[in-house]
Scaffold this motif. Sequence first.
Motif, PDB file in Angstrom:
ATOM      1  N   UNK A   1      -4.563  10.979  -2.823  1.00 11.85           N
ATOM      2  CA  UNK A   1      -5.480   9.894  -2.461  1.00 11.85           C
ATOM      3  C   UNK A   1      -5.776   9.625  -1.072  1.00 11.85           C
ATOM      4  N   UNK A   2      -4.804   9.807  -0.336  1.00 14.15           N
ATOM      5  CA  UNK A   2      -4.806   9.569   1.024  1.00 14.15           C
ATOM      6  C   UNK A   2      -5.798  10.463   1.657  1.00 14.15           C
ATOM      7  N   UNK A   3      -5.500  11.576   1.199  1.00 14.95           N
ATOM      8  CA  UNK A   3      -6.396  12.798   1.647  1.00 14.95           C
ATOM      9  C   UNK A   3      -7.974  12.409   1.544  1.00 14.95           C
ATOM     10  N   UNK A   4      -8.075  11.890   0.188  1.00 16.52           N
ATOM     11  CA  UNK A   4      -9.420  11.543  -0.071  1.00 16.52           C
ATOM     12  C   UNK A   4      -9.879  10.495   0.781  1.00 16.52           C
ATOM     13  N   UNK A   5      -9.199   9.445   1.144  1.00 22.64           N
ATOM     14  CA  UNK A   5      -9.409   8.233   1.835  1.00 22.64           C
ATOM     15  C   UNK A   5      -9.683   8.813   3.273  1.00 22.64           C
ATOM     16  N   UNK A   6      -8.972   9.757   3.831  1.00 21.96           N
ATOM     17  CA  UNK A   6      -9.295   9.974   4.919  1.00 21.96           C
ATOM     18  C   UNK A   6     -10.559  10.743   4.949  1.00 21.96           C
ATOM     19  N   UNK A   7     -10.868  11.340   4.176  1.00 17.95           N
ATOM     20  CA  UNK A   7     -12.304  12.146   3.948  1.00 17.95           C
ATOM     21  C   UNK A   7     -13.416  11.120   4.136  1.00 17.95           C
ATOM     22  N   UNK A   8     -13.311   9.996   3.491  1.00 16.38           N
ATOM     23  CA  UNK A   8     -14.334   9.102   3.318  1.00 16.38           C
ATOM     24  C   UNK A   8     -14.341   8.277   4.789  1.00 16.38           C
ATOM     25  N   UNK A   9     -13.238   7.990   5.524  1.00 19.40           N
ATOM     26  CA  UNK A   9     -13.305   7.607   6.801  1.00 19.40           C
ATOM     27  C   UNK A   9     -13.816   8.500   7.543  1.00 19.40           C
TER      28      UNK A   9
ATOM     29  N   UNK B   1       0.827  -1.061   0.192  1.00 27.62           N
ATOM     30  CA  UNK B   1       0.214   0.014   0.019  1.00 27.62           C
ATOM     31  C   UNK B   1       1.005   1.215  -0.039  1.00 27.62           C
ATOM     32  N   UNK B   2       1.954   1.187   0.884  1.00 31.83           N
ATOM     33  CA  UNK B   2       2.804   2.673   0.932  1.00 31.83           C
ATOM     34  C   UNK B   2       3.678   2.643  -0.382  1.00 31.83           C
ATOM     35  N   UNK B   3       3.845   1.367  -0.966  1.00 33.26           N
ATOM     36  CA  UNK B   3       4.754   1.670  -1.998  1.00 33.26           C
ATOM     37  C   UNK B   3       3.565   2.207  -3.264  1.00 33.26           C
ATOM     38  N   UNK B   4       2.413   1.774  -3.134  1.00 30.26           N
ATOM     39  CA  UNK B   4       1.417   2.133  -4.106  1.00 30.26           C
ATOM     40  C   UNK B   4       1.241   3.540  -3.885  1.00 30.26           C
ATOM     41  N   UNK B   5       1.283   4.161  -2.698  1.00 29.83           N
ATOM     42  CA  UNK B   5       0.778   5.395  -2.023  1.00 29.83           C
ATOM     43  C   UNK B   5       2.197   6.289  -2.641  1.00 29.83           C
ATOM     44  N   UNK B   6       3.269   5.758  -2.483  1.00 34.17           N
ATOM     45  CA  UNK B   6       4.290   6.842  -2.980  1.00 34.17           C
ATOM     46  C   UNK B   6       4.230   7.166  -4.588  1.00 34.17           C
TER      47      UNK B   6
ATOM     48  N   UNK C   1       1.661   4.963   9.484  1.00 31.30           N
ATOM     49  CA  UNK C   1       2.165   4.840   8.200  1.00 31.30           C
ATOM     50  C   UNK C   1       0.967   5.468   7.259  1.00 31.30           C
ATOM     51  N   UNK C   2       1.250   5.687   5.897  1.00 31.30           N
ATOM     52  CA  UNK C   2      -0.016   6.146   5.227  1.00 31.30           C
ATOM     53  C   UNK C   2       0.068   5.201   4.009  1.00 31.30           C
ATOM     54  N   UNK C   3      -1.085   4.826   3.622  1.00 28.93           N
ATOM     55  CA  UNK C   3      -0.916   3.996   2.183  1.00 28.93           C
ATOM     56  C   UNK C   3      -2.423   4.158   1.697  1.00 28.93           C
TER      57      UNK C   3
ATOM     58  N   UNK D   1       1.773   0.568  13.167  1.00 25.23           N
ATOM     59  CA  UNK D   1       2.641  -0.361  12.915  1.00 25.23           C
ATOM     60  C   UNK D   1       2.407  -1.540  11.776  1.00 25.23           C
ATOM     61  N   UNK D   2       2.241  -0.881  10.600  1.00 27.99           N
ATOM     62  CA  UNK D   2       2.033  -1.537   9.447  1.00 27.99           C
ATOM     63  C   UNK D   2       0.796  -2.299   9.256  1.00 27.99           C
ATOM     64  N   UNK D   3       0.380  -2.744  10.394  1.00 29.73           N
ATOM     65  CA  UNK D   3      -0.856  -3.870  10.173  1.00 29.73           C
ATOM     66  C   UNK D   3      -2.388  -3.377  10.535  1.00 29.73           C
ATOM     67  N   UNK D   4      -2.351  -2.406  11.419  1.00 32.92           N
ATOM     68  CA  UNK D   4      -3.591  -1.874  12.080  1.00 32.92           C
ATOM     69  C   UNK D   4      -4.266  -0.794  11.303  1.00 32.92           C
ATOM     70  N   UNK D   5      -5.350  -0.913  10.424  1.00 35.67           N
ATOM     71  CA  UNK D   5      -5.857   0.102   9.872  1.00 35.67           C
ATOM     72  C   UNK D   5      -6.665   1.180  10.759  1.00 35.67           C
ATOM     73  N   UNK D   6      -6.493   2.382  10.494  1.00 38.67           N
ATOM     74  CA  UNK D   6      -7.476   3.036  11.330  1.00 38.67           C
ATOM     75  C   UNK D   6      -8.748   3.319  10.412  1.00 38.67           C
ATOM     76  N   UNK D   7      -9.753   2.964  11.086  1.00 38.88           N
ATOM     77  CA  UNK D   7     -11.117   2.964  10.591  1.00 38.88           C
ATOM     78  C   UNK D   7     -11.937   3.951  10.606  1.00 38.88           C
TER      79      UNK D   7
END
Length: 447
Positions: free
Chosen positions: A68-76, A57-62, A213-215, A222-228
Amino acid sequence: MKFTPFLASGAAAMLIVPGSSANDEPQAPISLDHGEASNFWDRLAPAADAIESAIEDSIDFLTSGFETVKETVGELQEEFQTQLDDAVQAVDDHHHHHPPKHDTRDHTIYELISKSNYTKIFAKIVDEHPDVVKLLNSTHASHNLTLFVPIDEAFEHIPDDHEKPSKEFVEALLQYHVGIGEYPAKRILSTDTIPTAYNEEWLGGEPQRLRVGLGLGGVNLNFYSRVVAVDIGAKNGVVHGIRSILVPPPMIGRILTLFPGEFSTLLLAYEKTEFVKFIHGVKMVGSTVFAPSNRAFSSLGPRVNAFLFNTETGLKYLKALLKYHIVANVTLYTDAVYDKTDGEAKEQSREHFDLKTLLGDAHIGVDTATFAGFTVIKVNGFANVVRRDAPGKNGVIHVLDKVLIPPRKHGEESLFEEIFEELTVEDLMERLDEFVEDGENPNELEL
Ligand SMILES: *[C@@H]1O[C@H](CO)[C@@H](O)[C@H](O)[C@H]1NC(C)=O
Ligand SMILES: *[C@@H]1O[C@H](CO)[C@@H](O)[C@H](O)[C@H]1NC(C)=O
Ligand SMILES: *[C@@H]1O[C@H](CO)[C@@H](O)[C@H](O)[C@H]1NC(C)=O
Ligand SMILES: *[C@@H]1O[C@H](CO)[C@@H](O)[C@H](O)[C@H]1NC(C)=O
């Protein structure tokens, strides 16, 4: 866009270590711990593929930019809004009709999670720990808190154990979900690590930290726990929902062994130099470990690798190199430092650190720069940290794309040469000679 650096680099590692047994799981952690937290972490937290997909994800993100991340956060945030309404409703369910504008800020973090329909399990566990209740309900602390509360779904993956974890362990785990300070989503986006209410003895009693992390999937911890769900404001801080339980990280050595696809060459190097024996004799209060990836080793070229891994002399140099990648008593995160050396870690400016390594008096220089919300860390001016701030019980890991080599003695060469000239075995030996003794006891080099 998807690619799999792990497989590719794993295969490369096998090619460049001719005649060696670079199998998938070398058994040479820097330091083993078989404690409760470690076992739990192994089975529950890392779900190695989840971490790898977070990394992808973070590679994609880069490659796809910040928007994109801002949008995602908006959705969240929208998603959260619904949950927030529910939570407020629950807290104030005596107001049956036309509830006026409720503000979650009227309630403490503890009160919010005890009332929410989404966090029942976590709240129930908290209730068994009066100190944690007190912490989350307190409005008198000198700082507000940030609770990352695992939603009920997160508990579906808990291994069905006969053994109940000890109270101590569960309390540490709860504390590790509590960030010290108020971190609303906006602040999290520009934060690398967050200190928690869990104080880690191995770090000299300092707060263990969470890595942000941002993805594409948004924000992860810690890489694995997504903030929902983000930004539920409380009287004493802010609450975010997360999808996986956060387990205090195990020892650094243990973590490295979980990713043979990335570190099999490093693990092989530890094994071949009996590094565990050496490192167990070194007293440390926290540490910074620069871990060269398989790719980093392969970019040394076949000759240098053959020398390092497959000759008696080479192994001494390899061991020296390994020491050069570890800093004892200074735990250097991108945005924080725990210095247990009486100020030896010279912070020449906020962006530059000069750190003494385990290799005699050899130092490394760490530079941090931030632009467009990204932090770039370089070591000795040429190695890039490609994965920063992986928290360990006894320190922090930064993954490097190059193997670090002490600078040339007579440092007239240009940066150009440093980058483009292929390293020869002779050059490598010259740069390490003063640290490698030919004496009969290679296990007791400089220290
Ligand atoms: C919470 O769950 C209970 C039981 O399922 C339900 O009666 C109640 O309406 C829910 N509360 C909210 C705010 O959704
Ligand atoms: C939490 O704090 C509130 C005041 O903010 C208090 O009324 C309530 O009794 C406390 N709850 C517990 C469980 O301590
Ligand atoms: C905590 O947050 C509340 C609500 O935003 C604020 O009034 C208070 O000053 C904050 N306390 C501290 C110690 O920052
Ligand atoms: C780290 O600090 C401890 C405690 O001060 C000290 O005993 C130890 O020698 C230090 N380790 C190194 C490698 O400097």
